[in-house]
Design a protein around this motif. Structure first.
Motif, PDB file in Angstrom:
ATOM      1  N   TYR A  39      -3.150   4.253  -9.710  1.00 38.87           N
ATOM      2  CA  TYR A  39      -3.386   2.871  -9.512  1.00 38.87           C
ATOM      3  C   TYR A  39      -4.337   2.757  -8.274  1.00 38.87           C
ATOM      4  O   TYR A  39      -4.164   3.695  -7.541  1.00 38.87           O
ATOM      5  CB  TYR A  39      -2.322   2.069  -9.437  1.00 38.87           C
ATOM      6  N   TYR A  41      -5.702  -0.178  -5.525  1.00 37.70           N
ATOM      7  CA  TYR A  41      -5.362  -1.647  -5.200  1.00 37.70           C
ATOM      8  C   TYR A  41      -6.484  -1.838  -3.882  1.00 37.70           C
ATOM      9  O   TYR A  41      -6.633  -1.105  -2.982  1.00 37.70           O
ATOM     10  CB  TYR A  41      -4.205  -2.073  -4.457  1.00 37.70           C
ATOM     11  N   LEU A  51      -4.422  -5.648  -7.612  1.00 33.57           N
ATOM     12  CA  LEU A  51      -4.647  -4.609  -8.595  1.00 33.57           C
ATOM     13  C   LEU A  51      -6.060  -4.635  -8.978  1.00 33.57           C
ATOM     14  O   LEU A  51      -6.507  -5.443  -9.505  1.00 33.57           O
ATOM     15  CB  LEU A  51      -3.668  -4.671  -9.834  1.00 33.57           C
ATOM     16  N   LEU A  55      -3.762   2.917 -14.537  1.00 31.40           N
ATOM     17  CA  LEU A  55      -3.522   4.225 -15.528  1.00 31.40           C
ATOM     18  C   LEU A  55      -4.885   4.854 -15.615  1.00 31.40           C
ATOM     19  O   LEU A  55      -5.712   5.146 -16.377  1.00 31.40           O
ATOM     20  CB  LEU A  55      -3.195   3.586 -16.973  1.00 31.40           C
TER      21      LEU A  55
ATOM     22  N   ILE B  39       7.925  -4.138  -1.738  1.00 35.53           N
ATOM     23  CA  ILE B  39       6.942  -3.212  -0.884  1.00 35.53           C
ATOM     24  C   ILE B  39       6.777  -3.668   0.319  1.00 35.53           C
ATOM     25  O   ILE B  39       6.792  -5.030   0.382  1.00 35.53           O
ATOM     26  CB  ILE B  39       5.535  -2.952  -1.793  1.00 35.53           C
ATOM     27  N   TRP B  49       6.870   1.550  -1.020  1.00 42.64           N
ATOM     28  CA  TRP B  49       7.691   1.193  -2.071  1.00 42.64           C
ATOM     29  C   TRP B  49       8.942   1.316  -1.565  1.00 42.64           C
ATOM     30  O   TRP B  49       9.339   2.293  -1.271  1.00 42.64           O
ATOM     31  CB  TRP B  49       7.253   1.932  -3.446  1.00 42.64           C
ATOM     32  N   GLY B 103       3.762   0.117 -17.626  1.00 45.13           N
ATOM     33  CA  GLY B 103       2.183   0.710 -17.673  1.00 45.13           C
ATOM     34  C   GLY B 103       1.224  -0.029 -16.634  1.00 45.13           C
ATOM     35  O   GLY B 103       0.633   0.549 -15.890  1.00 45.13           O
ATOM     36  N   ILE B 104       1.545  -1.412 -16.255  1.00 40.39           N
ATOM     37  CA  ILE B 104       0.811  -1.895 -15.285  1.00 40.39           C
ATOM     38  C   ILE B 104       1.590  -2.277 -14.148  1.00 40.39           C
ATOM     39  O   ILE B 104       2.181  -3.340 -14.121  1.00 40.39           O
ATOM     40  CB  ILE B 104       0.065  -3.291 -15.988  1.00 40.39           C
ATOM     41  N   LEU B 105       1.444  -1.898 -13.118  1.00 36.68           N
ATOM     42  CA  LEU B 105       2.369  -1.938 -12.116  1.00 36.68           C
ATOM     43  C   LEU B 105       1.744  -2.880 -10.972  1.00 36.68           C
ATOM     44  O   LEU B 105       0.688  -2.714 -10.635  1.00 36.68           O
ATOM     45  CB  LEU B 105       2.871  -0.637 -11.208  1.00 36.68           C
ATOM     46  N   MET B 106       2.541  -3.635 -10.330  1.00 36.01           N
ATOM     47  CA  MET B 106       2.285  -4.413  -9.163  1.00 36.01           C
ATOM     48  C   MET B 106       0.951  -5.417  -9.570  1.00 36.01           C
ATOM     49  O   MET B 106      -0.235  -5.162  -8.825  1.00 36.01           O
ATOM     50  CB  MET B 106       1.930  -3.810  -8.015  1.00 36.01           C
ATOM     51  N   ASP B 107       0.873  -6.018 -10.640  1.00 44.07           N
ATOM     52  CA  ASP B 107      -0.353  -6.737 -11.065  1.00 44.07           C
ATOM     53  C   ASP B 107      -0.266  -8.327 -10.429  1.00 44.07           C
ATOM     54  O   ASP B 107      -1.339  -8.782 -10.606  1.00 44.07           O
ATOM     55  CB  ASP B 107      -0.440  -6.856 -12.558  1.00 44.07           C
ATOM     56  N   TRP B 109       0.987 -10.286  -6.720  1.00 42.94           N
ATOM     57  CA  TRP B 109       1.857 -10.052  -5.518  1.00 42.94           C
ATOM     58  C   TRP B 109       2.081 -11.422  -5.002  1.00 42.94           C
ATOM     59  O   TRP B 109       1.271 -12.153  -4.900  1.00 42.94           O
ATOM     60  CB  TRP B 109       1.019  -9.123  -4.435  1.00 42.94           C
TER      61      TRP B 109
END
Lengths: 112, 119
Positions: A39, A41, A51, A55, B39, B49, B103-107, B109
């Motif tokens: 990922y 950021y 983000l 992937l 985090i 993390w 699949g989509i992490l930290m989208d 915050w």
């Protein structure tokens, strides 16, 4: 733990210039199911991270298409095609293939 | 619209326990595939993390903090919590919560909660 090495640590660009940031992993980020959990950021000054890419190459919601991600295995790249003033900040890569999740040390993008 | 907001004590003394709350809206932690993670970021440093908790109550922790972390959730009130025991000056940081999905992490915050450990 997986170590992510980002280069360069600082990047200076003019508006409209295209730039790339490298993220190299100490281990392959390809898992046994064929997924790569890498990922990207952006943390703008005084703000929380947001983000950009998930992937490896998928654009986050609302992220401009001047951002793109690529790579496989241990080598990954974030490219900005035509830097804009709002792109300044610190860019982080993050991996979630191997526990614990780890972040790179960041690349600071400055606007000339 | 997904929003998250952290709250905490601001300042605490060494050896005390830190209790953080993440209040969120726009999603439910009872929904399949949803997760909230924590985090932290020390002043001028990078991101670390800490832990996350999934819709099915699965919990994962960063081993570097050994047994000091406890994560939990209150699904009814859309909150997640993190406790860190035996706080030290080295734990001074801004603590963020973020939404994860499979699949989509930290989208998304939160704004972060600043925590200072000082005697």
């Amino acid at each position: 733990d997986v170590v992510l090495t980002q280069t360069p640590s600082t990047l200076s660009a003019t508006i409209g210039q295209s730039v790339s940031i490298s993220c190299r992993s100490s281990q392959s980020l390809l898992d046994s199911a064929g997924n790569t959990y890498l990922y990207w950021y952006l943390q703008r000054p005084g703000q929380s991270p947001q983000l950009l890419i998930y992937l490896v190459s998928n654009l986050g919601s609302g992220v401009p298409n001047r951002f793109s991600g690529s790579g496989s295995g241990t080598d990954f790249t974030l490219k900005i095609s035509g830097v804009e003033a709002e792109d300044l900040g610190v860019y982080y890569c993050m991996q979630a293939t191997h526990a614990p999740l780890t972040f790179g040390s960041g690349t600071k993008l400055e606007i000339k | 619209q997904v929003t998250l907001k952290e709250s905490g004590p601001g300042i605490l003394q060494p050896s005390q326990t830190l209790s953080l709350t993440c209040s969120f809206s726009g999603f439910s932690l009872s929904t399949y595939g949803m997760c909230v993670g924590w985090i932290r970021q020390s002043s001028g440093k990078g991101l670390e993390w800490l832990a996350n908790i999934w819709w099915n109550d699965d919990k994962y922790y960063n081993p570097s903090l050994k047994n000091r972390l406890t994560i939990s959730k209150d699904t009814s009130n859309n909150q997640a919590f993190l406790k860190i025991t035996n706080m030290d000056t080295a734990d001074t940081a801004t603590y963020y919560c973020a939404r994860d999905t499979m699949g989509i992490l930290m989208d998304a915050w939160g704004q972060g909660a600043s925590v200072t450990v000082s005697s």
